[in-house]
Design a protein around this motif. Structure first.
Motif, PDB file in Angstrom:
ATOM      1  N   LEU A  17      91.628   2.920  51.272  1.00 48.04           N
ATOM      2  CA  LEU A  17      92.753   2.722  50.411  1.00 48.04           C
ATOM      3  C   LEU A  17      92.219   2.818  48.850  1.00 48.04           C
ATOM      4  N   ASP A  18      91.162   2.047  48.856  1.00 47.71           N
ATOM      5  CA  ASP A  18      90.544   1.880  47.381  1.00 47.71           C
ATOM      6  C   ASP A  18      89.616   3.256  47.265  1.00 47.71           C
ATOM      7  N   GLN A  19      89.409   3.890  48.381  1.00 46.24           N
ATOM      8  CA  GLN A  19      88.742   5.182  48.086  1.00 46.24           C
ATOM      9  C   GLN A  19      89.599   6.309  47.600  1.00 46.24           C
ATOM     10  N   LEU A  20      90.865   6.101  48.106  1.00 43.55           N
ATOM     11  CA  LEU A  20      91.898   6.859  47.722  1.00 43.55           C
ATOM     12  C   LEU A  20      92.153   6.725  46.051  1.00 43.55           C
ATOM     13  N   THR A  21      92.211   5.557  45.745  1.00 40.49           N
ATOM     14  CA  THR A  21      92.679   5.216  44.422  1.00 40.49           C
ATOM     15  C   THR A  21      91.538   5.707  43.313  1.00 40.49           C
ATOM     16  N   GLU A  22      90.387   5.748  43.861  1.00 40.61           N
ATOM     17  CA  GLU A  22      89.197   6.122  43.141  1.00 40.61           C
ATOM     18  C   GLU A  22      89.114   7.574  43.021  1.00 40.61           C
ATOM     19  N   ILE A  23      89.422   8.223  44.063  1.00 36.59           N
ATOM     20  CA  ILE A  23      89.723   9.639  43.909  1.00 36.59           C
ATOM     21  C   ILE A  23      90.775  10.137  43.007  1.00 36.59           C
ATOM     22  N   MET A  24      91.876   9.193  43.082  1.00 35.25           N
ATOM     23  CA  MET A  24      92.857   9.849  42.111  1.00 35.25           C
ATOM     24  C   MET A  24      92.882   9.326  40.735  1.00 35.25           C
ATOM     25  N   LYS A  25      91.806   8.457  40.394  1.00 35.46           N
ATOM     26  CA  LYS A  25      91.579   8.255  39.004  1.00 35.46           C
ATOM     27  C   LYS A  25      90.749   9.547  38.367  1.00 35.46           C
ATOM     28  N   ILE A  26      90.238  10.417  39.180  1.00 30.78           N
ATOM     29  CA  ILE A  26      89.925  11.605  38.829  1.00 30.78           C
ATOM     30  C   ILE A  26      90.717  12.887  38.858  1.00 30.78           C
ATOM     31  N   THR A  27      91.023  12.818  39.990  1.00 27.43           N
ATOM     32  CA  THR A  27      92.220  13.964  40.349  1.00 27.43           C
ATOM     33  C   THR A  27      93.542  13.815  39.827  1.00 27.43           C
ATOM     34  N   GLY A  28      93.837  12.645  39.735  1.00 29.50           N
ATOM     35  CA  GLY A  28      95.319  12.481  39.055  1.00 29.50           C
ATOM     36  C   GLY A  28      96.345  12.149  40.317  1.00 29.50           C
ATOM     37  N   THR A  29      97.415  11.701  40.014  1.00 33.13           N
ATOM     38  CA  THR A  29      98.351  11.494  41.044  1.00 33.13           C
ATOM     39  C   THR A  29      98.870  12.695  41.892  1.00 33.13           C
ATOM     40  N   PRO A  30      98.861  12.688  43.047  1.00 29.52           N
ATOM     41  CA  PRO A  30      99.302  14.137  43.855  1.00 29.52           C
ATOM     42  C   PRO A  30     100.447  14.536  43.413  1.00 29.52           C
ATOM     43  N   THR A  31     100.626  16.061  43.563  1.00 27.58           N
ATOM     44  CA  THR A  31     101.936  16.320  43.109  1.00 27.58           C
ATOM     45  C   THR A  31     103.164  16.322  44.282  1.00 27.58           C
TER      46      THR A  31
END
Length: 148
Positions: A17-31
Motif C-alpha cells: 500500500l505504501d508502494q502504491l502511494t509512492e508510485i502515485m506521488k509520481i504518476t498522479g492519482t489514477p483516472t
C-alpha cells in the motif's frame, strides 16, 4: 531504469500500500477509466479513498538526466499496463538507438497466465514443471561480438 539513472530507488515503499502511494506521488492519482478496469472492488474503493495527487513533471524530477531517457520513463511509468510502453516499444525510442541491433532482436512470446491462480496438488505442479523443463528449447542466435 529510473533507479539506474538516479542511483537510488524511485519508489521506496515499505509495503504494497505504501508502494502504491509512492508510485502515485509520481504518476498522479489514477483516472476513473483506469479504476473501472480494476477487478477488485476493494482496490477500487481504496484508490478512490486516497487524496487526489497531480502527476509530477518527470523532466523536473530527473533534471540532470538526458531528456531522451526521461521520455522513455514517461512511457514506462504509467499505472495502466494497456497504456504503458511494451519492451519492444520502449527499445524503439530514440534514447536506445545507438545500442540497438534490430536484426538480432526477437520479441518474447506472450506469457501464458492460465495456470497462475490454479489450485493443483503438489504432485501435479511437479509434473507440470517437469514437462515444461523437458519441452524447453532455447533459441540459439548467432551473435556478433560486441565491444562491451
Amino acid at each position: 531504469m529510473a533507479e539506474m539513472l538516479q542511483g537510488k530507488p524511485l519508489f521506496k515503499g515499505s509495503d504494497h500500500l505504501d508502494q502504491l502511494t509512492e508510485i502515485m506521488k509520481i504518476t498522479g492519482t489514477p483516472t476513473q477509466d483506469f479504476i473501472s478496469k480494476l477487478q477488485s472492488d476493494d482496490a477500487k474503493s481504496y484508490i478512490k479513498s486516497l487524496p487526489k495527487v497531480e502527476k509530477k513533471d518527470l523532466q523536473g524530477v530527473f533534471s540532470k538526466v538526458n531528456p531522451q531517457a526521461v521520455s522513455v520513463l514517461e512511457r514506462m511509468l504509467l499505472l495502466d499496463p494497456e497504456s504503458r510502453a511494451t519492451a519492444a516499444e520502449a527499445l524503439s525510442l530514440p534514447y536506445f538507438s545507438e545500442f540497438r541491433e534490430p536484426e538480432e532482436e526477437t520479441e518474447a512470446q506472450l506469457y501464458d497466465h492460465s495456470l497462475d491462480n490454479t489450485d493443483l496438488p503438489l504432485d501435479q505442479w511437479k509434473r507440470h514443471t517437469f514437462t515444461e523443463i523437458l519441452s524447453f528449447k532455447p533459441v540459439v542466435l548467432e551473435s556478433r561480438e560486441t565491444a562491451l
